[in-house]
Motif scaffolding. Structure first.
Motif, PDB file in Angstrom:
ATOM      1  N   VAL A  48       0.858  -1.185   0.000  1.00 40.62           N
ATOM      2  CA  VAL A  48       0.000   0.000   0.000  1.00 40.62           C
ATOM      3  C   VAL A  48       0.889   1.229   0.000  1.00 40.62           C
ATOM      4  CG1 VAL A  48      -1.724   1.310   1.300  1.00 40.62           C
ATOM      5  CG2 VAL A  48      -1.836  -1.193   1.264  1.00 40.62           C
ATOM      6  N   LYS A  49       0.631   2.133  -0.939  1.00 42.63           N
ATOM      7  CA  LYS A  49       1.279   3.447  -0.947  1.00 42.63           C
ATOM      8  C   LYS A  49       0.144   4.457  -0.780  1.00 42.63           C
ATOM      9  CE  LYS A  49       4.724   4.447  -3.766  1.00 42.63           C
ATOM     10  NZ  LYS A  49       5.522   4.591  -5.020  1.00 42.63           N
ATOM     11  N   ALA A  50       0.218   5.219   0.292  1.00 44.56           N
ATOM     12  CA  ALA A  50      -0.837   6.182   0.578  1.00 44.56           C
ATOM     13  C   ALA A  50      -0.243   7.583   0.665  1.00 44.56           C
ATOM     14  CB  ALA A  50      -1.541   5.816   1.878  1.00 44.56           C
ATOM     15  N   THR A  51      -0.967   8.536   0.075  1.00 45.30           N
ATOM     16  CA  THR A  51      -0.504   9.919   0.016  1.00 45.30           C
ATOM     17  C   THR A  51      -1.434  10.826   0.810  1.00 45.30           C
ATOM     18  OG1 THR A  51       0.353   9.516  -2.199  1.00 45.30           O
ATOM     19  CG2 THR A  51       0.085  11.809  -1.546  1.00 45.30           C
ATOM     20  N   PHE A  52      -0.830  11.671   1.662  1.00 45.52           N
ATOM     21  CA  PHE A  52      -1.569  12.688   2.398  1.00 45.52           C
ATOM     22  C   PHE A  52      -0.758  13.975   2.314  1.00 45.52           C
ATOM     23  CE2 PHE A  52      -2.510  14.984   6.393  1.00 45.52           C
ATOM     24  CZ  PHE A  52      -3.856  15.220   6.183  1.00 45.52           C
ATOM     25  N   LYS A  53      -1.309  14.970   1.631  1.00 44.99           N
ATOM     26  CA  LYS A  53      -0.605  16.224   1.387  1.00 44.99           C
ATOM     27  C   LYS A  53       0.739  15.924   0.735  1.00 44.99           C
ATOM     28  CE  LYS A  53      -3.101  18.666   4.988  1.00 44.99           C
ATOM     29  NZ  LYS A  53      -3.031  19.485   6.167  1.00 44.99           N
ATOM     30  N   ASP A  55       3.103  13.981   2.132  1.00 41.80           N
ATOM     31  CA  ASP A  55       3.662  12.766   2.720  1.00 41.80           C
ATOM     32  C   ASP A  55       3.165  11.524   1.983  1.00 41.80           C
ATOM     33  OD1 ASP A  55       5.020  14.131   4.769  1.00 41.80           O
ATOM     34  OD2 ASP A  55       3.192  14.205   5.975  1.00 41.80           O
ATOM     35  N   ILE A  56       4.084  10.573   1.792  1.00 41.73           N
ATOM     36  CA  ILE A  56       3.744   9.277   1.209  1.00 41.73           C
ATOM     37  C   ILE A  56       4.250   8.200   2.161  1.00 41.73           C
ATOM     38  CG2 ILE A  56       4.085   7.689  -0.730  1.00 41.73           C
ATOM     39  CD1 ILE A  56       4.620  10.115  -2.496  1.00 41.73           C
ATOM     40  N   ILE A  57       3.379   7.232   2.457  1.00 45.29           N
ATOM     41  CA  ILE A  57       3.784   6.090   3.276  1.00 45.29           C
ATOM     42  C   ILE A  57       3.655   4.838   2.423  1.00 45.29           C
ATOM     43  CG2 ILE A  57       3.229   7.114   5.511  1.00 45.29           C
ATOM     44  CD1 ILE A  57       0.575   5.558   5.430  1.00 45.29           C
ATOM     45  N   LYS A  58       4.415   3.819   2.805  1.00 45.69           N
ATOM     46  CA  LYS A  58       4.399   2.564   2.068  1.00 45.69           C
ATOM     47  C   LYS A  58       4.530   1.426   3.067  1.00 45.69           C
ATOM     48  CE  LYS A  58       6.998   0.258  -1.615  1.00 45.69           C
ATOM     49  NZ  LYS A  58       8.129   0.415  -2.550  1.00 45.69           N
ATOM     50  N   PHE A  59       3.653   0.427   2.976  1.00 44.18           N
ATOM     51  CA  PHE A  59       3.687  -0.700   3.892  1.00 44.18           C
ATOM     52  C   PHE A  59       2.994  -1.906   3.272  1.00 44.18           C
ATOM     53  CE2 PHE A  59      -0.032   1.848   4.847  1.00 44.18           C
ATOM     54  CZ  PHE A  59      -1.052   0.925   5.002  1.00 44.18           C
ATOM     55  N   GLN A  60       3.200  -3.064   3.892  1.00 46.58           N
ATOM     56  CA  GLN A  60       2.572  -4.310   3.463  1.00 46.58           C
ATOM     57  C   GLN A  60       1.271  -4.510   4.239  1.00 46.58           C
ATOM     58  OE1 GLN A  60       3.916  -6.955   1.244  1.00 46.58           O
ATOM     59  NE2 GLN A  60       4.868  -5.073   0.548  1.00 46.58           N
ATOM     60  N   ASN A 107     -12.863  -6.054  -2.953  1.00 48.18           N
ATOM     61  CA  ASN A 107     -12.990  -5.988  -4.407  1.00 48.18           C
ATOM     62  C   ASN A 107     -11.701  -5.437  -5.017  1.00 48.18           C
ATOM     63  OD1 ASN A 107     -14.376  -6.107  -6.961  1.00 48.18           O
ATOM     64  ND2 ASN A 107     -14.596  -3.889  -6.825  1.00 48.18           N
ATOM     65  N   LEU A 108     -11.165  -4.385  -4.428  1.00 49.69           N
ATOM     66  CA  LEU A 108      -9.904  -3.802  -4.907  1.00 49.69           C
ATOM     67  C   LEU A 108      -8.769  -4.808  -4.764  1.00 49.69           C
ATOM     68  CD1 LEU A 108      -8.117  -1.434  -5.866  1.00 49.69           C
ATOM     69  CD2 LEU A 108      -8.012  -0.690  -3.466  1.00 49.69           C
ATOM     70  N   LEU A 109      -8.661  -5.437  -3.599  1.00 51.79           N
ATOM     71  CA  LEU A 109      -7.585  -6.402  -3.363  1.00 51.79           C
ATOM     72  C   LEU A 109      -7.768  -7.653  -4.208  1.00 51.79           C
ATOM     73  CD1 LEU A 109      -7.190  -6.123   0.514  1.00 51.79           C
ATOM     74  CD2 LEU A 109      -5.838  -5.004  -1.263  1.00 51.79           C
ATOM     75  N   GLY A 110      -9.001  -8.031  -4.459  1.00 53.57           N
ATOM     76  CA  GLY A 110      -9.281  -9.207  -5.281  1.00 53.57           C
ATOM     77  C   GLY A 110      -8.877  -9.013  -6.718  1.00 53.57           C
ATOM     78  N   ASN A 111      -8.807  -7.767  -7.164  1.00 56.44           N
ATOM     79  CA  ASN A 111      -8.391  -7.463  -8.529  1.00 56.44           C
ATOM     80  C   ASN A 111      -6.878  -7.348  -8.648  1.00 56.44           C
ATOM     81  OD1 ASN A 111     -11.027  -7.413  -9.494  1.00 56.44           O
ATOM     82  ND2 ASN A 111     -11.280  -5.259  -8.985  1.00 56.44           N
ATOM     83  N   ASN A 116       2.935  -8.979  -5.688  1.00 57.57           N
ATOM     84  CA  ASN A 116       3.788  -7.821  -5.939  1.00 57.57           C
ATOM     85  C   ASN A 116       2.981  -6.581  -6.290  1.00 57.57           C
ATOM     86  OD1 ASN A 116       6.049  -9.450  -5.566  1.00 57.57           O
ATOM     87  ND2 ASN A 116       6.059 -10.058  -7.709  1.00 57.57           N
ATOM     88  N   CYS A 117       1.681  -6.630  -6.125  1.00 54.51           N
ATOM     89  CA  CYS A 117       0.810  -5.533  -6.504  1.00 54.51           C
ATOM     90  C   CYS A 117       0.967  -4.353  -5.541  1.00 54.51           C
ATOM     91  CB  CYS A 117      -0.631  -6.018  -6.487  1.00 54.51           C
ATOM     92  SG  CYS A 117      -1.786  -4.752  -7.014  1.00 54.51           S
ATOM     93  N   ILE A 118       0.880  -3.155  -6.097  1.00 54.51           N
ATOM     94  CA  ILE A 118       0.923  -1.936  -5.286  1.00 54.51           C
ATOM     95  C   ILE A 118      -0.423  -1.238  -5.409  1.00 54.51           C
ATOM     96  CG2 ILE A 118       1.984   0.337  -4.985  1.00 54.51           C
ATOM     97  CD1 ILE A 118       4.577  -0.850  -6.051  1.00 54.51           C
ATOM     98  N   ILE A 119      -1.051  -0.986  -4.264  1.00 53.21           N
ATOM     99  CA  ILE A 119      -2.313  -0.260  -4.199  1.00 53.21           C
ATOM    100  C   ILE A 119      -1.972   1.181  -3.819  1.00 53.21           C
ATOM    101  CG2 ILE A 119      -4.554  -0.085  -3.067  1.00 53.21           C
ATOM    102  CD1 ILE A 119      -4.219  -2.688  -4.618  1.00 53.21           C
ATOM    103  N   LYS A 120      -2.350   2.135  -4.666  1.00 50.86           N
ATOM    104  CA  LYS A 120      -2.083   3.550  -4.380  1.00 50.86           C
ATOM    105  C   LYS A 120      -3.362   4.195  -3.877  1.00 50.86           C
ATOM    106  CE  LYS A 120       1.645   4.055  -7.689  1.00 50.86           C
ATOM    107  NZ  LYS A 120       2.174   4.821  -8.817  1.00 50.86           N
TER     108      LYS A 120
END
Length: 128
Positions: A48-53, A55-60, A107-111, A116-120
């Motif tokens: 997961v890569k998440a953006t707030f303003k 800042d970007i965080i990345k985690f499993q 649904n998002l994760l199932g797709n 190795n998938c990255i969810i933004k």
């Protein structure tokens, strides 16, 4: 006095053991630590890569997680524990889609095609 013939040393291999690592093959002793390591390594995760303003965080994240766990992980990492957050992702039509419930997340994760998938995600604060 207790009959000690039926007691075994805890380090001895059990007599009726099952090979859970390779079912169908000859029995092999598997320690509880090996079982836990195998189960943990078999858990499917996405990045997961998440953006707030700025800042970007990345985690499993395990794909078995729900929206509540995802929101809490994001809020904790961005230091927004006392705030309500809204998470959105960009779909194949370039629309920003709100993750409103566990079904949306699954649904998002199932797709996701592979481990190795990255969810933004985009993080927004909820106005109360």
């Amino acid at each position: 006095m207790q009959n000690r013939d039926h007691l075994t040393d805890s380090t001895e291999k059990p007599k009726n053991e099952t090979n859970i690592i390779n079912p169908g093959s000859s029995p092999v002793y598997v320690s509880p630590k090996q079982i836990v390591a195998r189960v943990v390594s078999d858990i499917k995760k996405v990045t997961v890569k998440a953006t707030f303003k700025d800042d970007i965080i990345k985690f499993q994240l395990p794909t078995s997680s729900g929206l509540f766990e995802l929101e809490n992980e994001v809020a904790q990492r961005i230091k927004l524990q006392n705030k309500r957050v809204r998470l959105k992702y960009r779909d194949e039509d370039d629309d920003m889609i709100l993750l409103a419930c566990d079904a949306d997340l699954h649904n998002l994760l199932g797709n996701s095609p592979s481990n190795n998938c990255i969810i933004k995600l985009s993080i927004q604060l909820v106005d109360e």
